[in-house]
Write an enzyme that holds these catalytic residues in place. Structure first.
Site, PDB file in Angstrom:
ATOM      1  N   ARG A   1      -2.193  -6.557  -8.106  1.00 61.19           N
ATOM      2  CA  ARG A   1      -1.069  -7.480  -7.902  1.00 61.19           C
ATOM      3  C   ARG A   1      -0.972  -8.529  -8.986  1.00 61.19           C
ATOM      4  NH1 ARG A   1      -3.052  -7.715  -1.871  1.00 61.19           N
ATOM      5  NH2 ARG A   1      -4.883  -7.414  -3.156  1.00 61.19           N
TER       6      ARG A   1
ATOM      7  N   SER B   1      -3.126  -7.973   2.969  1.00 68.47           N
ATOM      8  CA  SER B   1      -3.411  -7.709   4.391  1.00 68.47           C
ATOM      9  C   SER B   1      -3.890  -8.969   5.115  1.00 68.47           C
ATOM     10  CB  SER B   1      -4.464  -6.608   4.532  1.00 68.47           C
ATOM     11  OG  SER B   1      -3.989  -5.395   4.003  1.00 68.47           O
TER      12      SER B   1
ATOM     13  N   HIS C   1       0.844  -1.209   0.000  1.00 69.11           N
ATOM     14  CA  HIS C   1       0.000   0.000   0.000  1.00 69.11           C
ATOM     15  C   HIS C   1       0.876   1.255   0.000  1.00 69.11           C
ATOM     16  CE1 HIS C   1      -3.223  -2.541   2.213  1.00 69.11           C
ATOM     17  NE2 HIS C   1      -3.746  -2.232   1.046  1.00 69.11           N
TER      18      HIS C   1
ATOM     19  N   LYS D   1     -18.308  -5.380   6.962  1.00 69.40           N
ATOM     20  CA  LYS D   1     -17.001  -6.033   7.056  1.00 69.40           C
ATOM     21  C   LYS D   1     -16.492  -6.056   8.486  1.00 69.40           C
ATOM     22  CE  LYS D   1     -14.713  -5.386   2.587  1.00 69.40           C
ATOM     23  NZ  LYS D   1     -13.482  -4.877   1.968  1.00 69.40           N
TER      24      LYS D   1
HETATM   25  P1  ADP Z   1     -10.001  -3.417  -0.391  1.00 70.86           P
HETATM   26  O1  ADP Z   1     -10.805  -4.063   0.692  1.00 70.86           O
HETATM   27  O2  ADP Z   1     -10.593  -2.141  -0.924  1.00 70.86           O
HETATM   28  O3  ADP Z   1      -9.523  -4.345  -1.489  1.00 70.86           O
HETATM   29  P2  ADP Z   1      -7.246  -3.334   0.495  1.00 70.86           P
HETATM   30  O4  ADP Z   1      -6.695  -2.573   1.638  1.00 70.86           O
HETATM   31  O5  ADP Z   1      -7.096  -4.806   0.523  1.00 70.86           O
HETATM   32  O6  ADP Z   1      -8.746  -2.872   0.388  1.00 70.86           O
HETATM   33  O7  ADP Z   1      -6.605  -2.790  -0.850  1.00 70.86           O
HETATM   34  C1  ADP Z   1      -6.698  -1.444  -1.246  1.00 70.86           C
HETATM   35  C2  ADP Z   1      -6.052  -1.295  -2.607  1.00 70.86           C
HETATM   36  O8  ADP Z   1      -4.652  -1.568  -2.499  1.00 70.86           O
HETATM   37  C3  ADP Z   1      -6.580  -2.285  -3.646  1.00 70.86           C
HETATM   38  O9  ADP Z   1      -6.605  -1.643  -4.910  1.00 70.86           O
HETATM   39  C4  ADP Z   1      -5.556  -3.393  -3.644  1.00 70.86           C
HETATM   40  O10 ADP Z   1      -5.513  -4.072  -4.877  1.00 70.86           O
HETATM   41  C5  ADP Z   1      -4.287  -2.565  -3.417  1.00 70.86           C
HETATM   42  N1  ADP Z   1      -3.220  -3.384  -2.843  1.00 70.86           N
HETATM   43  C6  ADP Z   1      -3.256  -4.144  -1.734  1.00 70.86           C
HETATM   44  N2  ADP Z   1      -2.072  -4.745  -1.526  1.00 70.86           N
HETATM   45  C7  ADP Z   1      -1.254  -4.355  -2.544  1.00 70.86           C
HETATM   46  C8  ADP Z   1       0.108  -4.652  -2.933  1.00 70.86           C
HETATM   47  N3  ADP Z   1       0.842  -5.487  -2.227  1.00 70.86           N
HETATM   48  N4  ADP Z   1       0.590  -4.073  -4.050  1.00 70.86           N
HETATM   49  C9  ADP Z   1      -0.198  -3.235  -4.762  1.00 70.86           C
HETATM   50  N5  ADP Z   1      -1.479  -2.923  -4.490  1.00 70.86           N
HETATM   51  C10 ADP Z   1      -2.002  -3.473  -3.384  1.00 70.86           C
END
Ligand code: ADP
Length: 161
Positions: A91, A129, A18, A42
């Site tokens: 990803r 995450s 992130h 959630k």
């Molecule tokens: P959500 O529940 O909205 O998917 P996340 O916190 O899991 O929330 O992800 C937020 C954004 O960050 C999403 O677009 C996700 O694809 C991106 N993201 C999460 N982890 C990574 C990573 N390791 N590399 C690039 N983008 C990421």
């Protein structure tokens, strides 16, 4: 022209993946708003305030990044903030399938919304995450996966539970 974009997500917790997207997006856009989602459906490990304060601390050196919390539909929130650029990280193909559908849904709700996909850096592409929380719950080594302050917050959380 001031290009303002939003990067919405759960950030439960924020990972190095992130943070990498935040820095890269903040170098492209004039302003970046990181939007912490608070969805009542959630179940999160960290409260929205905890997630926001972690992200705030991680981006405190970037003047053009702000962090807010949104407990409504993201398209409604963006309209209120007068933002029509939405950044999402990808990803791999699996992410893209989900993100593509989400962007179609958002464009159906508001045709002004442009979604910009940023590919992950190879070193972060396995970071998720959910797997980080699982690893943390078994006291696994999180080095390089999350910033030290997030590793500490995870440890504190699981030590308490
Ligand atoms: P959500 O529940 O909205 O998917 P996340 O916190 O899991 O929330 O992800 C937020 C954004 O960050 C999403 O677009 C996700 O694809 C991106 N993201 C999460 N982890 C990574 C990573 N390791 N590399 C690039 N983008 C990421």
């Amino acid at each position: 022209m001031n290009r303002k974009a939003a990067f919405p997500g759960s950030f439960d917790p924020p990972t190095s993946g992130h943070v990498n997207i935040i820095h890269r997006a903040a170098s492209i856009f004039d302003e970046l708003v990181v939007v912490i989602a608070e969805n009542r459906q959630k179940k999160y490990l960290f409260s929205a305030e905890e997630r926001a304060s972690m992200v705030r601390e991680l981006v405190k050196n970037r003047e053009n990044v702000t962090v807010t919390i949104c407990d409504c539909l993201i398209v409604d929130y963006l309209k209120k903030m007068d933002i029509n650029l939405l950044v999402r990280g990808v990803r791999g193909v699996e992410d893209f399938t989900y993100e593509f559908e989400l962007s179609m849904m958002n464009r159906t709700l508001d045709p002004q919304i442009e979604t910009i996909f940023m590919t992950t850096d190879p070193e972060y592409f396995v970071l998720r995450s959910s797997s980080i929380k699982e690893l943390a719950s078994f006291n696994g080594n999180l080095h390089g996966m999350v910033p030290p302050l997030v590793a500490k917050a995870l440890k504190d959380k699981y030590d308490k539970n």
